[in-house]
Design a protein around this motif. Structure first.
Motif, PDB file in Angstrom:
ATOM      1  N   ILE A  51      23.568 -60.984 -10.988  1.00 22.76           N
ATOM      2  CA  ILE A  51      23.214 -62.410 -10.997  1.00 22.76           C
ATOM      3  C   ILE A  51      23.363 -62.996  -9.601  1.00 22.76           C
ATOM      4  N   LEU A  52      24.458 -62.682  -8.941  1.00 27.57           N
ATOM      5  CA  LEU A  52      24.678 -63.196  -7.589  1.00 27.57           C
ATOM      6  C   LEU A  52      23.648 -62.644  -6.600  1.00 27.57           C
ATOM      7  N   GLU A  53      23.262 -61.379  -6.783  1.00 26.29           N
ATOM      8  CA  GLU A  53      22.241 -60.784  -5.912  1.00 26.29           C
ATOM      9  C   GLU A  53      20.909 -61.504  -6.082  1.00 26.29           C
ATOM     10  N   ARG A  54      20.523 -61.792  -7.323  1.00 23.97           N
ATOM     11  CA  ARG A  54      19.265 -62.502  -7.563  1.00 23.97           C
ATOM     12  C   ARG A  54      19.321 -63.930  -7.022  1.00 23.97           C
ATOM     13  N   MET A  55      20.474 -64.582  -7.178  1.00 25.10           N
ATOM     14  CA  MET A  55      20.620 -65.933  -6.621  1.00 25.10           C
ATOM     15  C   MET A  55      20.444 -65.904  -5.100  1.00 25.10           C
ATOM     16  N   TRP A  56      21.059 -64.909  -4.476  1.00 24.66           N
ATOM     17  CA  TRP A  56      20.939 -64.767  -3.021  1.00 24.66           C
ATOM     18  C   TRP A  56      19.479 -64.532  -2.630  1.00 24.66           C
ATOM     19  N   TYR A  57      18.797 -63.668  -3.367  1.00 23.30           N
ATOM     20  CA  TYR A  57      17.410 -63.356  -3.046  1.00 23.30           C
ATOM     21  C   TYR A  57      16.539 -64.605  -3.153  1.00 23.30           C
ATOM     22  N   TYR A  58      16.647 -65.326  -4.279  1.00 18.90           N
ATOM     23  CA  TYR A  58      15.811 -66.513  -4.473  1.00 18.90           C
ATOM     24  C   TYR A  58      16.145 -67.626  -3.486  1.00 18.90           C
ATOM     25  N   SER A  59      17.390 -67.729  -3.072  1.00 16.30           N
ATOM     26  CA  SER A  59      17.806 -68.828  -2.206  1.00 16.30           C
ATOM     27  C   SER A  59      17.606 -68.544  -0.721  1.00 16.30           C
ATOM     28  N   PHE A  60      17.823 -67.303  -0.293  1.00 16.02           N
ATOM     29  CA  PHE A  60      17.835 -67.028   1.144  1.00 16.02           C
ATOM     30  C   PHE A  60      16.776 -66.020   1.605  1.00 16.02           C
ATOM     31  N   THR A  61      16.552 -64.968   0.845  1.00 15.83           N
ATOM     32  CA  THR A  61      15.632 -63.918   1.294  1.00 15.83           C
ATOM     33  C   THR A  61      14.177 -64.275   1.011  1.00 15.83           C
ATOM     34  N   TYR A  62      13.885 -64.701  -0.216  1.00 15.44           N
ATOM     35  CA  TYR A  62      12.494 -64.939  -0.602  1.00 15.44           C
ATOM     36  C   TYR A  62      11.819 -66.056   0.204  1.00 15.44           C
ATOM     37  N   PRO A  63      12.486 -67.166   0.515  1.00 20.33           N
ATOM     38  CA  PRO A  63      11.782 -68.188   1.311  1.00 20.33           C
ATOM     39  C   PRO A  63      11.234 -67.650   2.636  1.00 20.33           C
ATOM     40  N   GLY A  64      11.954 -66.749   3.290  1.00 16.15           N
ATOM     41  CA  GLY A  64      11.447 -66.140   4.519  1.00 16.15           C
ATOM     42  C   GLY A  64      10.253 -65.239   4.256  1.00 16.15           C
ATOM     43  N   GLU A  65      10.322 -64.468   3.172  1.00 14.89           N
ATOM     44  CA  GLU A  65       9.192 -63.600   2.820  1.00 14.89           C
ATOM     45  C   GLU A  65       7.962 -64.429   2.465  1.00 14.89           C
ATOM     46  N   ARG A  66       8.178 -65.508   1.709  1.00 15.46           N
ATOM     47  CA  ARG A  66       7.064 -66.384   1.330  1.00 15.46           C
ATOM     48  C   ARG A  66       6.411 -66.973   2.579  1.00 15.46           C
ATOM     49  N   LYS A  67       7.222 -67.422   3.518  1.00 20.91           N
ATOM     50  CA  LYS A  67       6.698 -68.003   4.762  1.00 20.91           C
ATOM     51  C   LYS A  67       5.901 -66.968   5.543  1.00 20.91           C
TER      52      LYS A  67
END
Length: 174
Positions: free
Chosen positions: A36-52
Motif C-alpha cells: 500500500i505504501l509503495e503504491r501511494m509513493w508511486y501515485y504521489s511522487f513517481t507517476y507525476p514525473g512519468e506523466r509529464k
C-alpha cells in the motif's frame, strides 16, 4: 521510552493470546501495508514525473494525427496504465487471503479447545477459555487486515482508471 516497551509487551501478549496463526496474519498485514505504501509513493511522487515526460514527448511530435501516431499514443497510454495497475493483483490477493488465515486460526483455536476437553474429561469453562480466545482473536485480526486493505485496493484501482483517462485526454492532437 518505557511506554514504548510497555506497548511492545502488550502487542506480544495479544499475539500470544491469538496463537501462532496471528504471527502469520501479522506478517501478511505487514507485507500488505508495504505494498500500500509503495503504491501511494508511486501515485504521489513517481507517476507525476512519468506523466509529464510522456506528455512532453507527445507534444514534441510533429505528427499527432496519423494512424501511426495514434498507435504510438495508445502504446504510451497502455504502458502507463500497466505501471499504474502494477502490484494491484498481488495486493488484492493479500486482501482475499487475510480472512482465510483468520479462519485457519479459528480452526487451530478450536482444536485447542477439544484437546483441553479430552485432557480434562469435562467441559470446564476456565480451561477452555484459552482455546476460545485462540479461536476468536485470529478471526478478528484476519477480518481487520482484510478491511484495511479493501479500501486501498478499491482506491488504487479507481485512481489507475482516472489517471489513464487524464493522460489520454492530455495527449491531444495538434
Amino acid at each position: 521510552m518505557f511506554w514504548l516497551r510497555d506497548k511492545w509487551y502488550d502487542i506480544l501478549a495479544f499475539i500470544d493470546m491469538g496463537g501462532p496463526v496471528l504471527w502469520a496474519i501479522f506478517i501478511l498485514l505487514f507485507v500488505m501495508w508495504l505494498m500500500i505504501l509503495e503504491r501511494m509513493w508511486y501515485y504521489s511522487f513517481t507517476y507525476p514525473g512519468e506523466r509529464k515526460r510522456i506528455i512532453n514527448e507527445w507534444n514534441q511530435r510533429t505528427d499527432t494525427t496519423s494512424w501511426y501516431a495514434k498507435r504510438i499514443k495508445d502504446a504510451k497510454v497502455s504502458e502507463a496504465s500497466i505501471k499504474l495497475r502494477s502490484g494491484l493483483g498481488f495486493l488484492e490477493s493479500l486482501v482475499a487471503i487475510s480472512p482465510l488465515f483468520g479462519l485457519f486460526g479459528t480452526v487451530y483455536g478450536m482444536l485447542n479447545v477439544f484437546d483441553i476437553m479430552a485432557i480434562a474429561g469435562t467441559s470446564n469453562a476456565r480451561a477452555m477459555a484459552g482455546g476460545v480466545s485462540k479461536a476468536t482473536i485470529p478471526t478478528m485480526a484476519g477480518m481487520v487486515a482484510a478491511l484495511s486493505g479493501v479500501f486501498f485496493t478499491t482506491y488504487f484501482k479507481r485512481k489507475a482508471v482516472v489517471e489513464r483517462e487524464k493522460l489520454e485526454d492530455r495527449m491531444q492532437s495538434h
